[in-house]
Enzyme design. Structure first.
Site, PDB file in Angstrom:
ATOM      1  CE  LYS A  91      -5.273  -1.493   0.338  1.00  0.00           C
ATOM      2  NZ  LYS A  91      -5.296  -0.079  -0.131  1.00  0.00           N
TER       3      LYS A  91
ATOM      4  CD  GLN B  34      -8.793   1.045   0.105  1.00  0.00           C
ATOM      5  OE1 GLN B  34      -7.658   1.196   0.531  1.00  0.00           O
ATOM      6  NE2 GLN B  34      -9.042   0.447  -1.065  1.00  0.00           N
TER       7      GLN B  34
ATOM      8  CB  SER C 173      -0.945  -0.056   1.214  1.00  0.00           C
ATOM      9  OG  SER C 173      -1.911   0.943   1.161  1.00  0.00           O
TER      10      SER C 173
END
Length: 468
Positions: A322, A326, A297
């Site tokens: 990833k 979000q 991420s």
């Protein structure tokens, strides 16, 4: 070392924690008792409202309005088939916010849903999960003998978390190994996310996650290293599960030259927003980044930015992969939803989702770094034959007891090696493995791994080549 110390930090919070959701609905239709729809409505929510009214009025037991509404929201998010979009009730939302912004009590592992299973993304540095030997990609099957099959990540996390000092037992599945038992004692997971040390004029900077304070921690750490006049830097992003997007951008800004791309955001309509460095690069010494399969991420955003826009080489293993962003929406009752709003791309436009970033210089840790955890509460003795015995034998072999067989059978040579190990560390000479002996074996192996960190050695080698 630094061109300037006026590093601009951005604080528009976009959350990138790793959680998912799910719910299952079952419908039993009787031969009679279902009324037929009276015509078709243009209101797409009529079916939802009708179902709610029907259950409230006709279900054979009393219904809970809050649970019905929560279930409908969970169902909508589950239908997205996105492991990073989820509904969180008040307690789950509180735990999620604590994980981002402060210390909390638990085992210290980031988890997500993967193919219907609860999977560990990365254990946090210094946490019970790391000390016990939990690894990225381990799949959690049970928590305290309770199956987590079909649970959302939030539900599983609430089982795993608990007060400092309390114990929790996990059954996990590890690829190539099978099922393993872990007994962990929960602890306080600290707020600190940046750790430094200096060795032979080289500054090592380990970043364990991207929380609200990480950018400031990094700036402070780099200033201290500047005072020590280090000749080069190794940024260690291994086992870093990510965190806040704004922190990844601000921290990349320190290394990426002004005007160069840090990342791209691809929106739902296909439009792209390009995030560029806003400051002159604050670091003017050679830098190398180290990653592994637990780098995910926001950590991947930083690794990709430094590599593609600042020419900084990457050492280690392929990262987690990833590539989505979000955000969260909170409700007045304290619950919230977290959902994916966009893809993120590396500076050259690559989407690394489920692919990861390949390092230019590949390096793996010694094989014994992947050995499973041994339960100190379980005794291994002469005459035993099991997978745990084989693991113990492999540990002893790695610790230098060369005559030990690794066939899983606890025979005389294994007992002798254990007795020698116990004598070396002033432990009670029993010839069996349990309790203090097991703990000391795990600690000694971990210390040896730190001394024999082949990935860090490769990073320093690459850094030295740059400094010449």
């Amino acid at each position: 070392m630094f061109k300037n110390n006026n590093v601009k930090f951005l604080f528009a919070i976009l959350l990138t924690a790793i959680i998912s959701a799910g719910i299952t609905f079952a419908v039993v239709q009787k031969d009679s008792g279902l009324s037929q729809a009276q015509g078709k409505s243009d209101d797409p929510f009529e079916k939802l409202y009708s179902t709610y009214d029907t259950l409230k009025g006709e279900f054979y037991q009393d219904t809970n309005q809050e649970k019905l509404v929560d279930g409908a929201i969970k169902g909508m998010l589950q239908s997205l088939d996105d492991p990073y979009s989820t509904y969180m009730d008040q307690e789950e939302a509180k735990g999620f916010n604590e994980n981002i912004s402060s210390s909390f009590e638990g085992i210290g592992a980031e988890v997500q849903e993967s193919d219907g299973k609860i999977m560990i993304v990365s254990p946090i540095k210094g946490s019970p999960a790391e000390k016990a030997g939990l690894k990225p990609k381990d799949k959690i099957l049970k928590v305290d003998d309770k199956s987590v099959e079909g649970m959302t990540v939030n539900e599983a996390v609430m089982l795993i978390r608990g007060e400092k000092g309390s114990k929790v037992q996990l059954v996990i599945e590890r690829d190539g190994v099978g099922e393993l038992d872990f007994n962990l004692t929960r602890d306080t997971i600290p707020l600190e996310t940046v750790y430094t040390e200096v060795e032979n004029g080289i500054g090592k900077v380990q970043i364990t996650k991207f929380s609200e304070t990480t950018g400031k921690e990094l700036a402070d750490a780099l200033n201290k290293l500047n005072d020590q006049e280090v000749k080069g830097l190794v940024l260690d992003l291994r086992q870093n599960p990510g965190g806040l997007l704004d922190q990844a951008i601000a921290m990349s800004d320190i290394f990426v030259p002004k005007g160069k791309t840090i990342m791209q955001i691809e929106n739902k309509d296909g439009s792209k927003e390009v995030q560029k460095s806003q400051n002159d690069s604050a670091v003017n010494v050679p830098v190398v980044v180290v990653v592994d399969n637990g780098t995910a991420s926001a950590a991947e955003i930083m690794a990709g930015a430094l590599n593609q826009s600042a020419g900084i080489p990457i050492v280690g293993e392929k990262t987690f992969g990833k590539g989505t962003i979000q955000t969260a929406k909170s409700f007045e009752d304290g619950s919230s939803i977290k959902y994916t709003i966009a893809k993120w791309l590396t500076p050259d436009g690559s989407w690394i989702h489920k692919k990861g970033i390949e390092p230019q210089h590949k390096a793996s840790l010694p094989a014994y770094a992947n050995l499973p955890y041994l339960n100190p509460d379980k005794e291994l003795k002469q005459g035993d034959s099991s997978a745990e015995v084989k693991v113990a034998q492999q540990m002893l072999k790695a610790l230098g007891y060369k005559n030990v067989k690794t066939d899983g059978f606890y025979e005389e040579t294994t007992k002798n090696a254990v007795t020698q190990f116990q004598a070396k560390y002033s432990l009670k000479s029993t010839g069996t493995i349990s309790g203090e002996t097991t703990i000391k074996m795990l600690e000694t192996l971990q210390a040896q791994l730190k001394e024999n960190d082949t990935q860090m050695e490769e990073a320093i080698k690459v850094l030295n080549e740059q400094m010449q």
